[in-house]
Design an enzyme around this catalytic site. Structure first.
Site, PDB file in Angstrom:
ATOM      1  N   ASP A 223       0.861  -1.186   0.000  1.00  0.00           N
ATOM      2  CA  ASP A 223       0.000   0.000   0.000  1.00  0.00           C
ATOM      3  C   ASP A 223       0.897   1.236   0.000  1.00  0.00           C
ATOM      4  OD1 ASP A 223      -2.872  -0.995   2.099  1.00  0.00           O
ATOM      5  OD2 ASP A 223      -2.365  -1.344  -0.011  1.00  0.00           O
TER       6      ASP A 223
ATOM      7  N   HIS B 288       4.852   6.742 -14.225  1.00  0.00           N
ATOM      8  CA  HIS B 288       5.818   5.739 -13.776  1.00  0.00           C
ATOM      9  C   HIS B 288       5.351   4.322 -14.069  1.00  0.00           C
ATOM     10  CE1 HIS B 288       7.012   8.955 -10.610  1.00  0.00           C
ATOM     11  NE2 HIS B 288       7.506   9.229 -11.805  1.00  0.00           N
TER      12      HIS B 288
ATOM     13  N   LYS C 216      -2.027  -1.402 -10.167  1.00  0.00           N
ATOM     14  CA  LYS C 216      -2.305  -0.415  -9.104  1.00  0.00           C
ATOM     15  C   LYS C 216      -3.797  -0.138  -9.013  1.00  0.00           C
ATOM     16  CE  LYS C 216       2.156   1.648 -10.041  1.00  0.00           C
ATOM     17  NZ  LYS C 216       2.850   2.659 -10.861  1.00  0.00           N
TER      18      LYS C 216
ATOM     19  N   HIS D  17       1.623   5.019 -15.034  1.00  0.00           N
ATOM     20  CA  HIS D  17       0.611   5.681 -14.194  1.00  0.00           C
ATOM     21  C   HIS D  17       1.151   7.011 -13.698  1.00  0.00           C
ATOM     22  CE1 HIS D  17      -1.137   6.427 -10.074  1.00  0.00           C
ATOM     23  NE2 HIS D  17      -2.145   6.613 -10.904  1.00  0.00           N
TER      24      HIS D  17
ATOM     25  N   TYR E 285      -2.735   4.044  -2.846  1.00  0.00           N
ATOM     26  CA  TYR E 285      -2.906   3.031  -3.879  1.00  0.00           C
ATOM     27  C   TYR E 285      -2.217   1.732  -3.489  1.00  0.00           C
ATOM     28  CZ  TYR E 285       1.401   5.339  -5.502  1.00  0.00           C
ATOM     29  OH  TYR E 285       2.638   5.924  -5.584  1.00  0.00           O
TER      30      TYR E 285
ATOM     31  N   ASP F 110      11.183  13.015 -12.999  1.00  0.00           N
ATOM     32  CA  ASP F 110      10.054  13.092 -13.933  1.00  0.00           C
ATOM     33  C   ASP F 110      10.292  14.136 -15.020  1.00  0.00           C
ATOM     34  OD1 ASP F 110       7.415  12.363 -11.483  1.00  0.00           O
ATOM     35  OD2 ASP F 110       9.027  11.141 -12.375  1.00  0.00           O
TER      36      ASP F 110
HETATM   37  C1  LIG Z   1       7.203   4.511  -5.359  1.00  0.00           C
HETATM   38  C2  LIG Z   1       7.998   4.311  -4.100  1.00  0.00           C
HETATM   39  C3  LIG Z   1       8.908   5.246  -3.659  1.00  0.00           C
HETATM   40  N1  LIG Z   1       9.607   5.026  -2.526  1.00  0.00           N
HETATM   41  C4  LIG Z   1      10.548   6.063  -2.090  1.00  0.00           C
HETATM   42  C5  LIG Z   1      11.648   6.378  -3.096  1.00  0.00           C
HETATM   43  C6  LIG Z   1      11.873   7.855  -2.942  1.00  0.00           C
HETATM   44  O1  LIG Z   1      12.872   8.092  -1.967  1.00  0.00           O
HETATM   45  C7  LIG Z   1      10.549   8.404  -2.418  1.00  0.00           C
HETATM   46  C8  LIG Z   1       9.741   9.120  -3.475  1.00  0.00           C
HETATM   47  O2  LIG Z   1       9.680   8.266  -4.608  1.00  0.00           O
HETATM   48  P1  LIG Z   1       9.101   8.835  -5.960  1.00  0.00           P
HETATM   49  O3  LIG Z   1       9.611  10.230  -6.180  1.00  0.00           O
HETATM   50  O4  LIG Z   1       9.375   7.795  -7.024  1.00  0.00           O
HETATM   51  O5  LIG Z   1       7.561   8.906  -5.653  1.00  0.00           O
HETATM   52  P2  LIG Z   1       6.409   9.213  -6.704  1.00  0.00           P
HETATM   53  O6  LIG Z   1       6.868  10.230  -7.698  1.00  0.00           O
HETATM   54  O7  LIG Z   1       5.193   9.467  -5.928  1.00  0.00           O
HETATM   55  O8  LIG Z   1       6.274   7.833  -7.469  1.00  0.00           O
HETATM   56  C9  LIG Z   1       5.039   7.167  -7.587  1.00  0.00           C
HETATM   57  O9  LIG Z   1       4.294   7.928  -8.469  1.00  0.00           O
HETATM   58  C10 LIG Z   1       3.454   7.305  -9.405  1.00  0.00           C
HETATM   59  C11 LIG Z   1       2.144   8.035  -9.388  1.00  0.00           C
HETATM   60  C12 LIG Z   1       3.287   5.854  -9.304  1.00  0.00           C
HETATM   61  O10 LIG Z   1       2.334   5.291  -9.825  1.00  0.00           O
HETATM   62  C13 LIG Z   1       4.304   5.041  -8.637  1.00  0.00           C
HETATM   63  O11 LIG Z   1       3.662   4.226  -7.668  1.00  0.00           O
HETATM   64  C14 LIG Z   1       5.381   5.767  -7.991  1.00  0.00           C
HETATM   65  O12 LIG Z   1       6.438   5.774  -8.925  1.00  0.00           O
HETATM   66  O13 LIG Z   1       9.813   7.267  -1.940  1.00  0.00           O
HETATM   67  C15 LIG Z   1       9.461   3.883  -1.766  1.00  0.00           C
HETATM   68  O14 LIG Z   1      10.103   3.710  -0.724  1.00  0.00           O
HETATM   69  N2  LIG Z   1       8.572   2.929  -2.199  1.00  0.00           N
HETATM   70  C16 LIG Z   1       7.829   3.103  -3.330  1.00  0.00           C
HETATM   71  O15 LIG Z   1       7.006   2.209  -3.663  1.00  0.00           O
END
Ligand SMILES: Cc1cn([C@H]2C[C@H](O)[C@@H](COP(=O)(O)OP(=O)(O)O[C@H]3O[C@H](C)C(=O)[C@H](O)[C@H]3O)O2)c(=O)[nH]c1=O
Length: 181
Positions: free
Chosen positions: A48, A62, A71, A118, A131, A168
């Site tokens: 989750d 992503h 998801k 996504h 999610y 991104d």
């Molecule tokens: C995705 C994820 C990230 N992290 C850690 C890694 C980074 O230090 C921090 C932020 O990660 P990130 O910048 O990739 O987070 P989002 O930009 O919200 O990424 C998500 O955004 C889009 C909407 C998605 O669908 C994915 O689930 C996911 O990629 O959380 C974790 O520890 N576990 C995880 O499952």
């Protein structure tokens, strides 16, 4: 729980049954038996996630190339434009996207299978998104499709240039991205 097929049939829009009363509301945000019965999908969620973002943040698009994740996405607070892009080369809807407004007010959820990118844009002052994922986070497998790829041409409902992470900002174009079979 109502399940609607979207313009990309494997992506489903789910509307739970909400019980409202003078105190507020209650609903089952996930029930495995109901989910399997209503969707016909025999999947299991193992993780989750929960993120909070300010207005105009765009997270995505992503996907994990190895250990791809299905998801189930919902907004706990605020309103998002949730987007899924079909990255399956053999799919008749390859490269196409669907967008849905998910909000704390409409309770709706989007099921996005493995094989899709996504992302979401925050339309309210703040949004908290929860999610479920069908596989674990695998950073080495994490990939990003550029949010404004002209070949995908997502009509983002953003009032300003989005706030995106450094990762991104340099997402790959569809024609360069690693894809699914
Ligand atoms: C995705 C994820 C990230 N992290 C850690 C890694 C980074 O230090 C921090 C932020 O990660 P990130 O910048 O990739 O987070 P989002 O930009 O919200 O990424 C998500 O955004 C889009 C909407 C998605 O669908 C994915 O689930 C996911 O990629 O959380 C974790 O520890 N576990 C995880 O499952």
């Amino acid at each position: 729980m109502k399940v609607e097929i979207t313009a990309i049939p494997d992506v489903l829009l789910i509307t739970p049954k909400v019980f409202a009363d003078a105190r507020g509301f209650f609903y089952e945000s996930y029930n495995h038996q109901t989910f399997v019965e209503k969707t016909g999908l025999d999947i299991n969620f193992v993780q989750d996630n929960h993120s909070r973002s300010q207005k105009n943040v765009l997270r995505g698009l992503h996907y994990q190339i190895g250990k791809p994740q299905g998801k189930l996405v919902r907004a706990l607070v605020g309103t998002i434009q949730d987007v899924a892009v079909d990255l399956r080369k053999s799919s008749p809807t390859f490269g196409q996207s669907v967008s849905y407004i998910l909000s704390a007010e409409n309770y709706q959820q989007l099921w996005i299978p493995a094989g899709f990118a996504h992302g979401f844009a925050v339309l309210s002052d703040v949004a908290e998104v929860a999610y479920k994922a069908t596989d674990y986070y695998a950073p080495a497998e994490d990939r990003c499709l550029l949010w404004n790829d002209p070949d995908v041409a997502i009509a983002w409902q953003l009032s300003d240039t989005p706030i995106v992470s450094a990762k991104d900002a340099v997402g790959k174009l569809l024609k360069e991205a690693e894809l699914f079979a």
